[in-house]
Write an enzyme that holds these catalytic residues in place. Structure first.
Site, short mmCIF file in Angstrom:
data_model
loop_
_atom_site.label_atom_id
_atom_site.label_comp_id
_atom_site.label_asym_id
_atom_site.label_seq_id
_atom_site.Cartn_x
_atom_site.Cartn_y
_atom_site.Cartn_z
CG LEU A 73 14.57 1.24 54.79
CD1 LEU A 73 14.11 2.58 54.12
CD2 LEU A 73 16.35 1.17 54.39
CB SER A 111 12.22 -2.19 67.06
OG SER A 111 13.45 -1.83 67.31
CB ILE A 122 9.19 1.38 58.05
CG1 ILE A 122 9.09 1.61 56.57
CG2 ILE A 122 9.82 2.61 58.82
CD1 ILE A 122 10.38 1.82 55.90
CD GLU A 123 14.09 -2.61 63.66
OE1 GLU A 123 14.55 -2.82 64.92
OE2 GLU A 123 14.65 -3.08 63.21
CB ILE A 124 10.06 3.67 64.34
CG1 ILE A 124 9.56 3.90 62.78
CG2 ILE A 124 10.34 4.73 65.08
CD1 ILE A 124 8.17 4.49 62.42
#
Length: 129
Positions: A73, A111, A122-124
């Site tokens: 995500l 990212s 989990i990519e932020i």
């Protein structure tokens, strides 16, 4: 034909650890709601939500083979990425990769990548300058 994503479903092996990660670490809000199949849990942020299924107790209908740890995500941060990195370090969440340049759906991204308790990736991200 389609306009946007309303919600997605995350299957977890450990409901408590999942809720703790997404609420305490990522700042989402836990929502409880009633359905004919019983009480449901969802994680809300902005105008989005993630419905939760616990492995072995999934609600119908469900994915053909729901599995913890199968998601990758990408979330857009509401704060600068450098602040995200500082918060992740403060709560001792290891950053696997980043910050790195990536390509988003609408614009270039900067990212970092972490893992949730089920090992989902989990990519932020923030919009790259």
């Amino acid at each position: 034909m389609l306009a946007s994503l309303d919600h997605l479903v995350l299957t977890t092996a450990n409901l408590d650890a999942c809720v703790e990660f997404y609420t305490r670490v990522l700042g989402m809000t836990l929502e409880r709601f009633a359905t004919p199949g019983g009480e449901r849990l969802a994680l809300k942020f902005g105008g989005q939500k993630i419905n939760l299924h616990e492995r072995g107790k999934e609600f119908e209908p469900k994915a053909h083979t729901p599995r913890p740890g199968a998601l990758d995500l990408c979330f857009l941060a509401a704060i600068p990425l450098d602040e995200v990195v500082a918060r992740l370090r403060a709560v001792r969440v290891p950053i696997e990769v980043g910050p790195v340049a990536k390509t988003g759906a609408r614009f270039p991204l900067r990212s970092v990548y972490v893992r949730d308790p089920d090992l989902n990736l989990i990519e932020i991200s923030e919009r790259a300058a």
